[in-house]
Design a protein around this motif. Sequence first.
Motif, PDB file in Angstrom:
ATOM      1  N   GLU A  57       4.950   9.244  -9.941  1.00 12.01           N
ATOM      2  CA  GLU A  57       4.142  10.028 -10.876  1.00 12.01           C
ATOM      3  C   GLU A  57       2.764   9.389 -11.083  1.00 12.01           C
ATOM      4  OE1 GLU A  57       4.523  12.898 -12.159  1.00 12.01           O
ATOM      5  OE2 GLU A  57       6.608  13.363 -11.712  1.00 12.01           O
ATOM      6  N   LEU A  58       2.704   8.066 -11.044  1.00 11.33           N
ATOM      7  CA  LEU A  58       1.404   7.400 -11.173  1.00 11.33           C
ATOM      8  C   LEU A  58       0.519   7.747  -9.981  1.00 11.33           C
ATOM      9  CD1 LEU A  58      -0.269   5.299 -12.840  1.00 11.33           C
ATOM     10  CD2 LEU A  58       0.554   3.589 -11.209  1.00 11.33           C
ATOM     11  N   GLU A  59       1.092   7.721  -8.784  1.00 11.40           N
ATOM     12  CA  GLU A  59       0.319   8.086  -7.604  1.00 11.40           C
ATOM     13  C   GLU A  59      -0.116   9.548  -7.675  1.00 11.40           C
ATOM     14  OE1 GLU A  59       1.039   6.799  -3.252  1.00 11.40           O
ATOM     15  OE2 GLU A  59       2.017   8.756  -3.459  1.00 11.40           O
ATOM     16  N   SER A  60       0.774  10.417  -8.142  1.00 12.83           N
ATOM     17  CA  SER A  60       0.427  11.826  -8.287  1.00 12.83           C
ATOM     18  C   SER A  60      -0.739  11.999  -9.256  1.00 12.83           C
ATOM     19  CB  SER A  60       1.658  12.608  -8.780  1.00 12.83           C
ATOM     20  OG  SER A  60       1.322  13.953  -9.049  1.00 12.83           O
ATOM     21  N   HIS A  61      -0.712  11.228 -10.333  1.00  9.92           N
ATOM     22  CA  HIS A  61      -1.804  11.308 -11.314  1.00  9.92           C
ATOM     23  C   HIS A  61      -3.100  10.794 -10.701  1.00  9.92           C
ATOM     24  CE1 HIS A  61      -3.590  11.684 -15.228  1.00  9.92           C
ATOM     25  NE2 HIS A  61      -3.840  10.396 -15.337  1.00  9.92           N
ATOM     26  N   ALA A  62      -3.006   9.704  -9.934  1.00 10.26           N
ATOM     27  CA  ALA A  62      -4.201   9.183  -9.272  1.00 10.26           C
ATOM     28  C   ALA A  62      -4.814  10.242  -8.362  1.00 10.26           C
ATOM     29  CB  ALA A  62      -3.846   7.933  -8.470  1.00 10.26           C
ATOM     30  N   ALA A  63      -3.966  10.926  -7.602  1.00  7.53           N
ATOM     31  CA  ALA A  63      -4.461  11.972  -6.708  1.00  7.53           C
ATOM     32  C   ALA A  63      -5.120  13.099  -7.495  1.00  7.53           C
ATOM     33  CB  ALA A  63      -3.316  12.518  -5.862  1.00  7.53           C
ATOM     34  N   ALA A  64      -4.534  13.429  -8.640  1.00  8.05           N
ATOM     35  CA  ALA A  64      -5.063  14.535  -9.447  1.00  8.05           C
ATOM     36  C   ALA A  64      -6.451  14.230  -9.997  1.00  8.05           C
ATOM     37  CB  ALA A  64      -4.097  14.847 -10.584  1.00  8.05           C
ATOM     38  N   ILE A  65      -6.717  12.946 -10.281  1.00  6.21           N
ATOM     39  CA  ILE A  65      -8.016  12.586 -10.851  1.00  6.21           C
ATOM     40  C   ILE A  65      -8.960  11.998  -9.793  1.00  6.21           C
ATOM     41  CG2 ILE A  65      -7.047  12.226 -13.143  1.00  6.21           C
ATOM     42  CD1 ILE A  65      -7.063   9.237 -12.638  1.00  6.21           C
ATOM     43  N   GLY A  66      -8.474  11.902  -8.570  1.00 10.12           N
ATOM     44  CA  GLY A  66      -9.322  11.426  -7.480  1.00 10.12           C
ATOM     45  C   GLY A  66      -9.392   9.918  -7.337  1.00 10.12           C
ATOM     46  N   ALA A  67      -8.537   9.211  -8.054  1.00  5.85           N
ATOM     47  CA  ALA A  67      -8.544   7.749  -7.970  1.00  5.85           C
ATOM     48  C   ALA A  67      -7.660   7.263  -6.830  1.00  5.85           C
ATOM     49  CB  ALA A  67      -8.061   7.149  -9.295  1.00  5.85           C
ATOM     50  N   GLY A  68      -7.878   6.046  -6.389  1.00  6.63           N
ATOM     51  CA  GLY A  68      -6.999   5.429  -5.421  1.00  6.63           C
ATOM     52  C   GLY A  68      -5.751   4.903  -6.123  1.00  6.63           C
ATOM     53  N   CYS A  69      -4.736   4.575  -5.334  1.00  7.71           N
ATOM     54  CA  CYS A  69      -3.499   4.058  -5.918  1.00  7.71           C
ATOM     55  C   CYS A  69      -2.797   3.150  -4.910  1.00  7.71           C
ATOM     56  CB  CYS A  69      -2.568   5.204  -6.322  1.00  7.71           C
ATOM     57  SG  CYS A  69      -1.055   4.676  -7.162  1.00  7.71           S
ATOM     58  N   ILE A  70      -2.241   2.061  -5.419  1.00  9.26           N
ATOM     59  CA  ILE A  70      -1.478   1.126  -4.594  1.00  9.26           C
ATOM     60  C   ILE A  70      -0.067   1.033  -5.147  1.00  9.26           C
ATOM     61  CG2 ILE A  70      -1.254  -1.258  -3.791  1.00  9.26           C
ATOM     62  CD1 ILE A  70      -4.311  -1.544  -4.319  1.00  9.26           C
ATOM     63  N   ARG A  71       0.911   1.276  -4.280  1.00  9.17           N
ATOM     64  CA  ARG A  71       2.317   1.005  -4.599  1.00  9.17           C
ATOM     65  C   ARG A  71       2.847   0.029  -3.565  1.00  9.17           C
ATOM     66  NH1 ARG A  71       5.688   5.316  -3.530  1.00  9.17           N
ATOM     67  NH2 ARG A  71       4.116   6.535  -2.412  1.00  9.17           N
ATOM     68  N   PHE A  72       3.686  -0.896  -3.982  1.00  7.31           N
ATOM     69  CA  PHE A  72       4.266  -1.837  -3.031  1.00  7.31           C
ATOM     70  C   PHE A  72       5.607  -2.333  -3.547  1.00  7.31           C
ATOM     71  CE2 PHE A  72       1.966  -4.382  -6.066  1.00  7.31           C
ATOM     72  CZ  PHE A  72       2.689  -5.566  -6.186  1.00  7.31           C
ATOM     73  N   ASP A  73       6.388  -2.888  -2.641  1.00  4.09           N
ATOM     74  CA  ASP A  73       7.683  -3.476  -2.992  1.00  4.09           C
ATOM     75  C   ASP A  73       7.615  -4.984  -2.838  1.00  4.09           C
ATOM     76  OD1 ASP A  73       9.132  -1.144  -3.581  1.00  4.09           O
ATOM     77  OD2 ASP A  73       9.659  -0.812  -1.477  1.00  4.09           O
ATOM     78  N   TYR A  74       8.132  -5.688  -3.823  1.00  4.61           N
ATOM     79  CA  TYR A  74       8.276  -7.132  -3.682  1.00  4.61           C
ATOM     80  C   TYR A  74       9.302  -7.418  -2.580  1.00  4.61           C
ATOM     81  CZ  TYR A  74       6.872  -6.580  -8.631  1.00  4.61           C
ATOM     82  OH  TYR A  74       6.264  -6.201  -9.797  1.00  4.61           O
ATOM     83  N   SER A  75       9.312  -8.629  -2.078  1.00  3.07           N
ATOM     84  CA  SER A  75      10.336  -9.010  -1.090  1.00  3.07           C
ATOM     85  C   SER A  75      11.723  -8.844  -1.710  1.00  3.07           C
ATOM     86  CB  SER A  75      10.135 -10.457  -0.635  1.00  3.07           C
ATOM     87  OG  SER A  75      10.214 -11.355  -1.729  1.00  3.07           O
ATOM     88  N   GLY A  76      12.655  -8.398  -0.878  1.00  2.27           N
ATOM     89  CA  GLY A  76      14.010  -8.168  -1.361  1.00  2.27           C
ATOM     90  C   GLY A  76      14.177  -6.874  -2.130  1.00  2.27           C
ATOM     91  N   HIS A  77      13.117  -6.079  -2.212  1.00  2.13           N
ATOM     92  CA  HIS A  77      13.147  -4.797  -2.918  1.00  2.13           C
ATOM     93  C   HIS A  77      12.761  -3.674  -1.951  1.00  2.13           C
ATOM     94  CE1 HIS A  77      12.736  -7.558  -6.319  1.00  2.13           C
ATOM     95  NE2 HIS A  77      13.025  -6.582  -7.156  1.00  2.13           N
ATOM     96  N   GLY A  78      13.385  -2.522  -2.120  1.00  3.43           N
ATOM     97  CA  GLY A  78      12.960  -1.329  -1.404  1.00  3.43           C
ATOM     98  C   GLY A  78      12.769  -1.521   0.086  1.00  3.43           C
ATOM     99  N   SER A  79      11.562  -1.201   0.573  1.00  4.42           N
ATOM    100  CA  SER A  79      11.271  -1.214   2.004  1.00  4.42           C
ATOM    101  C   SER A  79      10.733  -2.544   2.508  1.00  4.42           C
ATOM    102  CB  SER A  79      10.259  -0.100   2.339  1.00  4.42           C
ATOM    103  OG  SER A  79      10.777   1.173   2.025  1.00  4.42           O
ATOM    104  N   SER A  80      10.587  -3.525   1.620  1.00  3.02           N
ATOM    105  CA  SER A  80      10.063  -4.820   2.047  1.00  3.02           C
ATOM    106  C   SER A  80      11.168  -5.711   2.607  1.00  3.02           C
ATOM    107  CB  SER A  80       9.377  -5.538   0.878  1.00  3.02           C
ATOM    108  OG  SER A  80       8.135  -4.930   0.581  1.00  3.02           O
ATOM    109  N   GLY A  81      10.761  -6.671   3.423  1.00  3.07           N
ATOM    110  CA  GLY A  81      11.702  -7.628   3.976  1.00  3.07           C
ATOM    111  C   GLY A  81      11.951  -8.774   3.005  1.00  3.07           C
ATOM    112  N   GLY A  82      12.697  -9.749   3.472  1.00  2.47           N
ATOM    113  CA  GLY A  82      13.006 -10.898   2.632  1.00  2.47           C
ATOM    114  C   GLY A  82      14.271 -10.692   1.836  1.00  2.47           C
ATOM    115  N   ALA A  83      14.868 -11.796   1.432  1.00  4.85           N
ATOM    116  CA  ALA A  83      16.123 -11.745   0.680  1.00  4.85           C
ATOM    117  C   ALA A  83      15.865 -11.682  -0.813  1.00  4.85           C
ATOM    118  CB  ALA A  83      16.977 -12.971   1.009  1.00  4.85           C
ATOM    119  N   PHE A  84      16.527 -10.749  -1.477  1.00  8.96           N
ATOM    120  CA  PHE A  84      16.385 -10.646  -2.930  1.00  8.96           C
ATOM    121  C   PHE A  84      16.803 -11.941  -3.611  1.00  8.96           C
ATOM    122  CE2 PHE A  84      18.174  -9.710  -7.114  1.00  8.96           C
ATOM    123  CZ  PHE A  84      17.102  -9.061  -7.713  1.00  8.96           C
TER     124      PHE A  84
END
Length: 268
Positions: A57-84
Amino acid sequence: MSASFPAPALSHIDVAGGGSPRRIALYVLPAAAGNDLPCLVWFGGYRSDMTGTKAIELESHAAAIGAGCIRFDYSGHGSSGGAFSEGTISRWLEESLAVLDHVGAARMLFVGSSMGAWIALRAIAELRKRGEGGRIAGLVLIAPAPDFTIDLIEPALTEIERSSLVERGYFEEPSEYSAEPNIFTRALIEDGRDNRVLTGIVETGCPVHILQGMADPDVPYTHALKLMEHLPSDDVVMTLIRDGDHRLSRPQDISKLKEAVSAMLGIA
């Protein structure tokens, strides 16, 4: 994800600090042409990832107002590598700074949820040490949990959990949000002591808006009040949501998040 804007492509950066290389996944939504609003940066919570409701939703809001947005996963989370199990505040902070350096946004507004608020505060402190504090335009914190290992976990440890930390190096507890238990390691807890922020005045050099549920079973609203007491030199607004839980992901909560971001950016 909203269909009103093209989804950014998944990309990766490699972080090799601490002797343990890991690949960090991120999405970078570019700002609209000619838009000079600060880039919105999402700092997720413990065991959450960048595909959660608030992040999308934050990224969607950024798009709506024309701002850039960065989302990322820490290691061991989501799509990132590394052991949790190897994760610590220092490790996840290092990865966060690597993402910010990789993208290189001139101005940013940080949005940190739960543990992400702690990492966002530490990231600001590190950027200020570099003389880059002027890059931070604002800070929105959702159910902030700075120092949670020290203030919330350690005082509540049972004898069984203490023994497990000593003997196994970790302990487990049931999670309300997943079938898998939460795992807290001795390394995380010990490293948390080295990253404490609620030991004196916290200076961010930017306006701060805190969103906190008063029915939060994980991080009591008194913890947000404690944080506010450590921000005497900043322009701080706190919104207490009487029936709000820890996630604050209901439509009405998301509306408050977007309103807070827009207000900080000076958008009506």
